[in-house]
Design a protein around this motif. Sequence first.
Motif, PDB file in Angstrom:
ATOM      1  N   ALA A 277       6.464 -18.291 -49.233  1.00 52.42           N
ATOM      2  CA  ALA A 277       6.120 -17.890 -47.859  1.00 52.42           C
ATOM      3  C   ALA A 277       4.601 -17.785 -47.712  1.00 52.42           C
ATOM      4  O   ALA A 277       4.023 -18.292 -46.745  1.00 52.42           O
TER       5      ALA A 277
ATOM      6  N   PHE B 204       8.872 -18.097 -39.689  1.00 56.08           N
ATOM      7  CA  PHE B 204       8.883 -19.039 -40.804  1.00 56.08           C
ATOM      8  C   PHE B 204       8.998 -18.301 -42.137  1.00 56.08           C
ATOM      9  O   PHE B 204       9.800 -18.668 -42.992  1.00 56.08           O
ATOM     10  N   ASN B 205       8.209 -17.239 -42.323  1.00 55.39           N
ATOM     11  CA  ASN B 205       8.284 -16.463 -43.566  1.00 55.39           C
ATOM     12  C   ASN B 205       9.657 -15.818 -43.730  1.00 55.39           C
ATOM     13  O   ASN B 205      10.210 -15.788 -44.830  1.00 55.39           O
TER      14      ASN B 205
ATOM     15  N   ILE C 196      -0.610 -23.729 -43.678  1.00 55.96           N
ATOM     16  CA  ILE C 196      -0.505 -23.984 -42.248  1.00 55.96           C
ATOM     17  C   ILE C 196      -1.615 -23.277 -41.476  1.00 55.96           C
ATOM     18  O   ILE C 196      -2.203 -23.840 -40.563  1.00 55.96           O
ATOM     19  N   LEU C 197      -1.893 -22.041 -41.863  1.00 58.38           N
ATOM     20  CA  LEU C 197      -2.924 -21.284 -41.155  1.00 58.38           C
ATOM     21  C   LEU C 197      -4.321 -21.560 -41.697  1.00 58.38           C
ATOM     22  O   LEU C 197      -5.306 -21.087 -41.147  1.00 58.38           O
TER      23      LEU C 197
ATOM     24  N   PHE D 107       2.886 -21.418 -47.933  1.00 59.76           N
ATOM     25  CA  PHE D 107       2.988 -22.214 -46.712  1.00 59.76           C
ATOM     26  C   PHE D 107       2.224 -21.585 -45.550  1.00 59.76           C
ATOM     27  O   PHE D 107       1.639 -22.288 -44.741  1.00 59.76           O
ATOM     28  N   SER D 108       2.218 -20.273 -45.469  1.00 60.20           N
ATOM     29  CA  SER D 108       1.426 -19.618 -44.428  1.00 60.20           C
ATOM     30  C   SER D 108      -0.050 -19.955 -44.592  1.00 60.20           C
ATOM     31  O   SER D 108      -0.740 -20.266 -43.620  1.00 60.20           O
TER      32      SER D 108
ATOM     33  N   THR E 262      11.195 -10.786 -35.781  1.00 57.76           N
ATOM     34  CA  THR E 262      10.832 -11.542 -34.575  1.00 57.76           C
ATOM     35  C   THR E 262      10.588 -10.608 -33.391  1.00 57.76           C
ATOM     36  O   THR E 262       9.555 -10.709 -32.714  1.00 57.76           O
TER      37      THR E 262
ATOM     38  N   ILE F 109       6.177 -17.158 -34.415  1.00 54.99           N
ATOM     39  CA  ILE F 109       6.820 -18.299 -35.076  1.00 54.99           C
ATOM     40  C   ILE F 109       6.231 -18.531 -36.462  1.00 54.99           C
ATOM     41  O   ILE F 109       6.943 -18.663 -37.443  1.00 54.99           O
ATOM     42  N   MET F 110       4.920 -18.617 -36.495  1.00 55.18           N
ATOM     43  CA  MET F 110       4.232 -18.885 -37.754  1.00 55.18           C
ATOM     44  C   MET F 110       3.116 -17.891 -37.899  1.00 55.18           C
ATOM     45  O   MET F 110       2.173 -17.944 -37.114  1.00 55.18           O
ATOM     46  N   PRO F 111       3.223 -16.951 -38.745  1.00 49.79           N
ATOM     47  CA  PRO F 111       3.993 -16.953 -39.980  1.00 49.79           C
ATOM     48  C   PRO F 111       5.304 -16.161 -39.951  1.00 49.79           C
ATOM     49  O   PRO F 111       6.118 -16.303 -40.861  1.00 49.79           O
TER      50      PRO F 111
ATOM     51  N   LEU G   8      -3.928 -16.411 -33.050  1.00 47.46           N
ATOM     52  CA  LEU G   8      -2.606 -17.043 -32.958  1.00 47.46           C
ATOM     53  C   LEU G   8      -1.856 -16.628 -31.698  1.00 47.46           C
ATOM     54  O   LEU G   8      -1.051 -17.391 -31.178  1.00 47.46           O
TER      55      LEU G   8
END
Length: 160
Positions: free
Chosen positions: A20, A135-136, A27-28, A23-24, A66, A130-132, A124
């Motif tokens: 997690a 997704f996480n 992507i970030l 990828f965060s 969320t 949504i991200m992170p 953001l």
Amino acid sequence: MNNKELLISAIGAFIAVFVAGFFSNIILQNFNSPLIIASAGASAILMFGLPHALVSRPWNLIVGHTVSAIIGVSCFYLIANTLLATSVAIPLALVGMHLLKCMHPPGGATAVTAIIGGEMIHHLGYAFVIMPIFFNSLILLIVAIAVGSFRDKNPFEDVS
């Protein structure tokens, strides 16, 4: 939880948080984001340490984070004072999770992160949901399901 299950759970928690966070960060494009991983770390403790607890259910993990992220971002935008925004976000996240039947305590950290997470998080805006966050949560859930299926049975057992 016996020692074997504990070891498998600990390895699963490591993999989930590492993936997690990895990828965060990709992507970030930010390699210094410990606050993003803070609530994921707390969720990993629940998902892998207390896999059968109500707060560890998939609905609670995904929706709890969320709804808390939405509330946190909204409080950041609507309330200029950080202390007040944080003080409002926590009980609203509590009520939101209660009404949606998705109580997941690390959601409180997610709401706070949206407010005090710094410029990268603030930039953001609602994409933070949504991200992170989403997704996480999804990564944690996928790894937890995989680990759960491995932890709850012995794959090396003779089934004949």
